[in-house]
Write a protein that holds these residues in place. Structure first.
Motif, mmCIF file in Angstrom:
data_model
loop_
_atom_site.group_PDB
_atom_site.id
_atom_site.type_symbol
_atom_site.label_atom_id
_atom_site.label_comp_id
_atom_site.label_asym_id
_atom_site.label_seq_id
_atom_site.Cartn_x
_atom_site.Cartn_y
_atom_site.Cartn_z
ATOM 1 N N LEU A 285 0.829 -1.206 0.000
ATOM 2 C CA LEU A 285 0.000 0.000 0.000
ATOM 3 C C LEU A 285 0.864 1.257 0.000
ATOM 4 O O LEU A 285 0.616 2.193 -0.771
ATOM 5 C CB LEU A 285 -0.920 0.019 1.217
ATOM 6 N N LYS A 286 1.876 1.284 0.858
ATOM 7 C CA LYS A 286 2.760 2.447 0.931
ATOM 8 C C LYS A 286 3.476 2.673 -0.404
ATOM 9 O O LYS A 286 3.640 3.813 -0.843
ATOM 10 C CB LYS A 286 3.770 2.275 2.048
ATOM 11 N N GLU A 287 3.892 1.577 -1.042
ATOM 12 C CA GLU A 287 4.573 1.700 -2.331
ATOM 13 C C GLU A 287 3.626 2.258 -3.399
ATOM 14 O O GLU A 287 3.995 3.154 -4.155
ATOM 15 C CB GLU A 287 5.103 0.335 -2.773
ATOM 16 N N MET A 288 2.385 1.757 -3.432
ATOM 17 C CA MET A 288 1.408 2.253 -4.417
ATOM 18 C C MET A 288 1.106 3.730 -4.205
ATOM 19 O O MET A 288 1.025 4.505 -5.166
ATOM 20 C CB MET A 288 0.120 1.444 -4.342
ATOM 21 N N ILE A 289 0.945 4.129 -2.951
ATOM 22 C CA ILE A 289 0.657 5.534 -2.657
ATOM 23 C C ILE A 289 1.843 6.411 -3.042
ATOM 24 O O ILE A 289 1.685 7.490 -3.611
ATOM 25 C CB ILE A 289 0.273 5.721 -1.178
ATOM 26 N N GLY A 290 3.059 5.936 -2.769
ATOM 27 C CA GLY A 290 4.260 6.681 -3.140
ATOM 28 C C GLY A 290 4.356 6.889 -4.648
ATOM 29 O O GLY A 290 4.710 7.972 -5.118
ATOM 30 N N ILE A 291 4.017 5.869 -5.406
ATOM 31 C CA ILE A 291 4.032 5.974 -6.871
ATOM 32 C C ILE A 291 2.939 6.939 -7.323
ATOM 33 O O ILE A 291 3.161 7.800 -8.177
ATOM 34 C CB ILE A 291 3.860 4.590 -7.519
ATOM 35 N N ALA A 292 1.743 6.816 -6.738
ATOM 36 C CA ALA A 292 0.623 7.684 -7.123
ATOM 37 C C ALA A 292 0.923 9.154 -6.840
ATOM 38 O O ALA A 292 0.473 10.043 -7.574
ATOM 39 C CB ALA A 292 -0.647 7.258 -6.391
ATOM 40 N N GLN A 293 1.701 9.428 -5.811
ATOM 41 C CA GLN A 293 2.042 10.815 -5.473
ATOM 42 C C GLN A 293 2.858 11.490 -6.579
ATOM 43 O O GLN A 293 2.892 12.711 -6.661
ATOM 44 C CB GLN A 293 2.840 10.866 -4.172
ATOM 45 N N LYS A 294 3.486 10.708 -7.406
ATOM 46 C CA LYS A 294 4.319 11.256 -8.475
ATOM 47 C C LYS A 294 3.547 11.502 -9.765
ATOM 48 O O LYS A 294 4.090 12.037 -10.719
ATOM 49 C CB LYS A 294 5.498 10.323 -8.737
ATOM 50 N N ALA A 295 2.272 11.120 -9.778
ATOM 51 C CA ALA A 295 1.444 11.318 -10.971
ATOM 52 C C ALA A 295 1.146 12.803 -11.156
ATOM 53 O O ALA A 295 0.888 13.519 -10.182
ATOM 54 C CB ALA A 295 0.147 10.537 -10.846
ATOM 55 N N PRO A 296 1.177 13.280 -12.387
ATOM 56 C CA PRO A 296 0.898 14.697 -12.627
ATOM 57 C C PRO A 296 -0.575 15.022 -12.401
ATOM 58 O O PRO A 296 -1.441 14.158 -12.501
ATOM 59 C CB PRO A 296 1.279 14.886 -14.095
ATOM 60 N N SER A 297 -0.839 16.262 -12.076
ATOM 61 C CA SER A 297 -2.221 16.729 -11.940
ATOM 62 C C SER A 297 -2.372 18.010 -12.762
ATOM 63 O O SER A 297 -1.401 18.635 -13.166
ATOM 64 C CB SER A 297 -2.548 16.995 -10.472
ATOM 65 N N TRP A 298 -3.620 18.389 -12.976
ATOM 66 C CA TRP A 298 -3.901 19.575 -13.775
ATOM 67 C C TRP A 298 -3.233 20.789 -13.135
ATOM 68 O O TRP A 298 -3.339 21.014 -11.941
ATOM 69 C CB TRP A 298 -5.412 19.767 -13.879
ATOM 70 N N VAL A 299 -2.543 21.542 -13.894
ATOM 71 C CA VAL A 299 -1.770 22.723 -13.502
ATOM 72 C C VAL A 299 -0.926 22.486 -12.246
ATOM 73 O O VAL A 299 -0.713 23.389 -11.452
ATOM 74 C CB VAL A 299 -2.621 24.008 -13.346
ATOM 75 N N ASN A 300 -0.501 21.247 -12.071
ATOM 76 C CA ASN A 300 0.357 20.867 -10.949
ATOM 77 C C ASN A 300 -0.263 21.241 -9.599
ATOM 78 O O ASN A 300 0.412 21.671 -8.676
ATOM 79 C CB ASN A 300 1.742 21.502 -11.092
#
Length: 60
Positions: A26-41
């Motif tokens: 779970l921690k690894e998945m959340i860490g990866i998801a945190q690096k995903a881009p979002s609209w206008v950062n």
């Protein structure tokens, strides 16, 4: 993986099971998801993880 391949292979999961997921995973998945881009950062995401007694209390 090329961007085109990543977009074409993307899928959403809408079927959930009672299968438990290891906290480390779970921690690894959340860490990866945190690096995903979002609209206008803007990074508007908030993630909450509930397990054990807390999860059971939420289900009730």
């Amino acid at each position: 993986m090329e961007v085109k391949q990543a977009i074409q292979k993307r899928h959403s999961v809408r079927h959930f099971t009672d299968q438990k997921i290891d906290s480390k995973q779970l921690k690894e998945m959340i860490g990866i998801a945190q690096k995903a881009p979002s609209w206008v950062n803007s990074q508007p995401q908030k993630v909450y993880v509930a397990q054990g007694e807390t999860l059971e209390a939420i289900r009730k």
